[in-house]
Scaffold this motif. Structure first.
Motif, PDB file in Angstrom:
ATOM      1  N   SER A 120       0.878  -1.167   0.000  1.00 51.97           N
ATOM      2  CA  SER A 120       0.000   0.000   0.000  1.00 51.97           C
ATOM      3  C   SER A 120       0.922   1.225   0.000  1.00 51.97           C
ATOM      4  CB  SER A 120      -0.901   0.002   1.247  1.00 51.97           C
ATOM      5  OG  SER A 120      -0.113   0.232   2.407  1.00 51.97           O
ATOM      6  N   PRO A 121       0.394   2.412  -0.294  1.00 52.98           N
ATOM      7  CA  PRO A 121       1.277   3.576  -0.396  1.00 52.98           C
ATOM      8  C   PRO A 121       1.588   4.273   0.931  1.00 52.98           C
ATOM      9  CG  PRO A 121      -0.918   4.170  -1.105  1.00 52.98           C
ATOM     10  CD  PRO A 121      -0.965   2.701  -0.791  1.00 52.98           C
ATOM     11  N   ASP A 122       1.113   3.739   2.066  1.00 55.71           N
ATOM     12  CA  ASP A 122       1.384   4.444   3.319  1.00 55.71           C
ATOM     13  C   ASP A 122       2.862   4.306   3.670  1.00 55.71           C
ATOM     14  OD1 ASP A 122       1.723   2.486   5.835  1.00 55.71           O
ATOM     15  OD2 ASP A 122       0.347   1.579   4.394  1.00 55.71           O
ATOM     16  N   PRO A 123       3.459   5.307   4.331  1.00 48.32           N
ATOM     17  CA  PRO A 123       4.907   5.369   4.536  1.00 48.32           C
ATOM     18  C   PRO A 123       5.503   4.169   5.272  1.00 48.32           C
ATOM     19  CG  PRO A 123       3.940   7.522   4.940  1.00 48.32           C
ATOM     20  CD  PRO A 123       2.793   6.566   4.762  1.00 48.32           C
ATOM     21  N   GLN A 124       4.870   3.700   6.350  1.00 45.07           N
ATOM     22  CA  GLN A 124       5.445   2.584   7.095  1.00 45.07           C
ATOM     23  C   GLN A 124       5.467   1.313   6.255  1.00 45.07           C
ATOM     24  OE1 GLN A 124       7.007   2.453  10.263  1.00 45.07           O
ATOM     25  NE2 GLN A 124       7.556   0.512   9.285  1.00 45.07           N
ATOM     26  N   THR A 125       4.404   1.058   5.536  1.00 45.36           N
ATOM     27  CA  THR A 125       4.366  -0.135   4.684  1.00 45.36           C
ATOM     28  C   THR A 125       5.417  -0.041   3.590  1.00 45.36           C
ATOM     29  OG1 THR A 125       2.010  -0.404   5.124  1.00 45.36           O
ATOM     30  CG2 THR A 125       2.896  -1.580   3.238  1.00 45.36           C
ATOM     31  N   LEU A 126       5.616   1.141   3.031  1.00 43.98           N
ATOM     32  CA  LEU A 126       6.646   1.315   2.008  1.00 43.98           C
ATOM     33  C   LEU A 126       8.036   1.065   2.569  1.00 43.98           C
ATOM     34  CD1 LEU A 126       5.361   4.447   0.057  1.00 43.98           C
ATOM     35  CD2 LEU A 126       5.566   2.110  -0.797  1.00 43.98           C
ATOM     36  N   ARG A 127       8.278   1.503   3.798  1.00 42.86           N
ATOM     37  CA  ARG A 127       9.585   1.238   4.418  1.00 42.86           C
ATOM     38  C   ARG A 127       9.808  -0.259   4.589  1.00 42.86           C
ATOM     39  NH1 ARG A 127       8.453   6.192   7.212  1.00 42.86           N
ATOM     40  NH2 ARG A 127       7.354   5.098   8.882  1.00 42.86           N
ATOM     41  N   ASP A 128       8.761  -0.964   5.033  1.00 46.92           N
ATOM     42  CA  ASP A 128       8.875  -2.415   5.185  1.00 46.92           C
ATOM     43  C   ASP A 128       9.074  -3.089   3.825  1.00 46.92           C
ATOM     44  OD1 ASP A 128       8.532  -2.180   7.914  1.00 46.92           O
ATOM     45  OD2 ASP A 128       6.380  -2.590   7.860  1.00 46.92           O
ATOM     46  N   THR A 129       8.375  -2.598   2.807  1.00 48.52           N
ATOM     47  CA  THR A 129       8.503  -3.176   1.473  1.00 48.52           C
ATOM     48  C   THR A 129       9.898  -2.947   0.908  1.00 48.52           C
ATOM     49  OG1 THR A 129       6.142  -2.821   1.098  1.00 48.52           O
ATOM     50  CG2 THR A 129       7.492  -3.240  -0.843  1.00 48.52           C
ATOM     51  N   ALA A 130      10.505  -1.806   1.230  1.00 41.10           N
ATOM     52  CA  ALA A 130      11.872  -1.543   0.780  1.00 41.10           C
ATOM     53  C   ALA A 130      12.848  -2.562   1.375  1.00 41.10           C
ATOM     54  CB  ALA A 130      12.282  -0.124   1.157  1.00 41.10           C
ATOM     55  N   LYS A 131      12.613  -2.971   2.616  1.00 41.50           N
ATOM     56  CA  LYS A 131      13.461  -3.994   3.232  1.00 41.50           C
ATOM     57  C   LYS A 131      13.299  -5.329   2.512  1.00 41.50           C
ATOM     58  CE  LYS A 131      13.116  -1.837   7.816  1.00 41.50           C
ATOM     59  NZ  LYS A 131      12.584  -1.992   9.203  1.00 41.50           N
ATOM     60  N   THR A 132      12.055  -5.658   2.170  1.00 43.25           N
ATOM     61  CA  THR A 132      11.810  -6.896   1.425  1.00 43.25           C
ATOM     62  C   THR A 132      12.479  -6.837   0.056  1.00 43.25           C
ATOM     63  OG1 THR A 132       9.717  -7.293   2.564  1.00 43.25           O
ATOM     64  CG2 THR A 132      10.019  -8.372   0.442  1.00 43.25           C
ATOM     65  N   ALA A 133      12.405  -5.691  -0.603  1.00 45.76           N
ATOM     66  CA  ALA A 133      13.043  -5.526  -1.913  1.00 45.76           C
ATOM     67  C   ALA A 133      14.544  -5.745  -1.816  1.00 45.76           C
ATOM     68  CB  ALA A 133      12.743  -4.138  -2.472  1.00 45.76           C
ATOM     69  N   ALA A 134      15.152  -5.196  -0.778  1.00 43.40           N
ATOM     70  CA  ALA A 134      16.595  -5.361  -0.593  1.00 43.40           C
ATOM     71  C   ALA A 134      16.949  -6.823  -0.341  1.00 43.40           C
ATOM     72  CB  ALA A 134      17.080  -4.483   0.562  1.00 43.40           C
ATOM     73  N   MET A 135      16.140  -7.521   0.470  1.00 47.01           N
ATOM     74  CA  MET A 135      16.406  -8.929   0.741  1.00 47.01           C
ATOM     75  C   MET A 135      16.257  -9.761  -0.532  1.00 47.01           C
ATOM     76  SD  MET A 135      14.687 -11.524   3.552  1.00 47.01           S
ATOM     77  CE  MET A 135      13.066 -11.536   2.783  1.00 47.01           C
ATOM     78  N   ALA A 136      15.216  -9.489  -1.310  1.00 45.81           N
ATOM     79  CA  ALA A 136      15.003 -10.234  -2.553  1.00 45.81           C
ATOM     80  C   ALA A 136      16.190 -10.056  -3.493  1.00 45.81           C
ATOM     81  CB  ALA A 136      13.716  -9.774  -3.221  1.00 45.81           C
ATOM     82  N   ARG A 137      16.694  -8.844  -3.568  1.00 46.51           N
ATOM     83  CA  ARG A 137      17.837  -8.573  -4.444  1.00 46.51           C
ATOM     84  C   ARG A 137      19.072  -9.331  -3.966  1.00 46.51           C
ATOM     85  NH1 ARG A 137      16.953  -3.630  -4.170  1.00 46.51           N
ATOM     86  NH2 ARG A 137      15.521  -3.501  -5.929  1.00 46.51           N
ATOM     87  N   THR A 138      19.283  -9.357  -2.657  1.00 46.50           N
ATOM     88  CA  THR A 138      20.425 -10.064  -2.092  1.00 46.50           C
ATOM     89  C   THR A 138      20.352 -11.561  -2.353  1.00 46.50           C
ATOM     90  OG1 THR A 138      20.685  -8.419  -0.330  1.00 46.50           O
ATOM     91  CG2 THR A 138      21.647 -10.581   0.061  1.00 46.50           C
ATOM     92  N   LEU A 139      19.135 -12.111  -2.364  1.00 47.98           N
ATOM     93  CA  LEU A 139      18.938 -13.549  -2.532  1.00 47.98           C
ATOM     94  C   LEU A 139      18.819 -13.975  -3.989  1.00 47.98           C
ATOM     95  CD1 LEU A 139      16.460 -14.172   0.430  1.00 47.98           C
ATOM     96  CD2 LEU A 139      18.896 -14.734   0.329  1.00 47.98           C
ATOM     97  N   GLY A 140      19.033 -13.050  -4.916  1.00 43.87           N
ATOM     98  CA  GLY A 140      19.038 -13.401  -6.326  1.00 43.87           C
ATOM     99  C   GLY A 140      17.684 -13.411  -6.993  1.00 43.87           C
ATOM    100  N   ALA A 141      16.678 -12.797  -6.357  1.00 44.18           N
ATOM    101  CA  ALA A 141      15.337 -12.714  -6.947  1.00 44.18           C
ATOM    102  C   ALA A 141      14.930 -11.244  -6.998  1.00 44.18           C
ATOM    103  CB  ALA A 141      14.331 -13.519  -6.136  1.00 44.18           C
ATOM    104  N   ALA A 142      15.661 -10.481  -7.773  1.00 44.33           N
ATOM    105  CA  ALA A 142      15.489  -9.031  -7.800  1.00 44.33           C
ATOM    106  C   ALA A 142      14.063  -8.633  -8.151  1.00 44.33           C
ATOM    107  CB  ALA A 142      16.458  -8.410  -8.800  1.00 44.33           C
ATOM    108  N   PRO A 143      13.528  -7.595  -7.512  1.00 45.30           N
ATOM    109  CA  PRO A 143      12.167  -7.137  -7.827  1.00 45.30           C
ATOM    110  C   PRO A 143      12.044  -6.674  -9.270  1.00 45.30           C
ATOM    111  CG  PRO A 143      12.916  -6.223  -5.740  1.00 45.30           C
ATOM    112  CD  PRO A 143      14.106  -6.857  -6.381  1.00 45.30           C
ATOM    113  N   VAL A 144      11.004  -7.145  -9.939  1.00 43.07           N
ATOM    114  CA  VAL A 144      10.750  -6.754 -11.322  1.00 43.07           C
ATOM    115  C   VAL A 144       9.693  -5.654 -11.396  1.00 43.07           C
ATOM    116  CG1 VAL A 144       8.944  -8.471 -11.734  1.00 43.07           C
ATOM    117  CG2 VAL A 144      10.346  -7.687 -13.635  1.00 43.07           C
ATOM    118  N   GLY A 145       8.961  -5.465 -10.298  1.00 46.28           N
ATOM    119  CA  GLY A 145       7.930  -4.442 -10.281  1.00 46.28           C
ATOM    120  C   GLY A 145       7.173  -4.471  -8.974  1.00 46.28           C
TER     121      GLY A 145
END
Length: 219
Positions: free
Chosen positions: A131-156
């Motif tokens: 969702s676009p609320d700030p706290q959820t976006l911060r949490d989603t950014a952490k997930t994006a970083a983890m996905a990238r580290t694990l070789g499953a980079a975010p596509v969208g």
């Protein structure tokens, strides 16, 4: 395999997994969607299929084609729910999904804990849901970083966006912010609908557009 991931529970991740899978099935791509969230499994509920068999049967060596369930009215959609599997057996079950001939979507646990990392390791790429609320976006950014580290980079990212229905309500996630914060573009903005969202025309249309964009990227 495409991981469907979010930084926070309740964002619409499972609904997005089913919505995209139905859209792919509608376009003739024979998708399979699997539930890797063994602690909070609700894919069977959203897809309206029995809870068993599922990941435990895959971990025991069964083929996805024999385990997958077909929802009533969705004959081209295959669903692998989960029930009664330990976290340690999830990777073995996910490995079996590679035997499926069509697109595979994995409904991942939310957040950045070890359980969320397991399906990301098995996936090729990740689709974020937020969702676009700030706290959820911060949490989603952490997930994006983890996905990238694990070789499953975010596509969208799919944004479950109240402002799609009410433009003056809330904050919209812009494309520049999505690329800066999450490292990927907004694939779709889906209206936030509380009651039977997949039964709403605007929601189904948003997921069909998203599925076609993803399929063009060879997801």
């Amino acid at each position: 395999m495409l991981a469907i991931a979010s930084g926070k529970g309740g964002c619409g991740k499972t609904t997005t997994a089913v919505g995209l899978a139905r859209a792919l099935a509608h376009d003739g791509h024979a998708p399979l969607v699997a539930d890797a969230d063994h602690e909070m499994p609700d894919l069977h509920f959203v897809a309206d299929v029995p809870r068993t068999p599922g990941l435990p049967a895959l971990a025991d060596g069964d083929r996805p084609a024999t385990v997958a369930r077909t929802p009533v009215g969705d004959r081209d959609l295959a669903v692998v729910p989960t029930a009664g599997i330990s976290a340690e057996r999830v990777p073995a079950a996910l490995d079996r999904l590679g035997q499926w001939d069509g697109p595979v979507l994995i409904d991942c646990p939310a957040g950045v804990a070890r359980d969320a990392a397991r399906p990301l390791r098995a996936a090729d790429e990740t689709l974020l849901v937020t969702s676009p609320d700030p706290q959820t976006l911060r949490d989603t950014a952490k997930t994006a970083a983890m996905a990238r580290t694990l070789g499953a980079a975010p596509v969208g990212v799919v944004v479950i966006d109240r402002s799609v229905e009410r433009p003056t309500d809330g904050v919209r996630l812009s494309q520049p912010t999505a690329r800066s914060l999450l490292g990927c573009p907004v694939i779709a903005r889906v209206p936030a609908v509380s009651d039977r969202p997949l039964g709403t025309d605007r929601v189904r249309t948003a997921y069909r557009k998203a599925a076609r964009k993803l399929f063009k990227r060879n997801i």
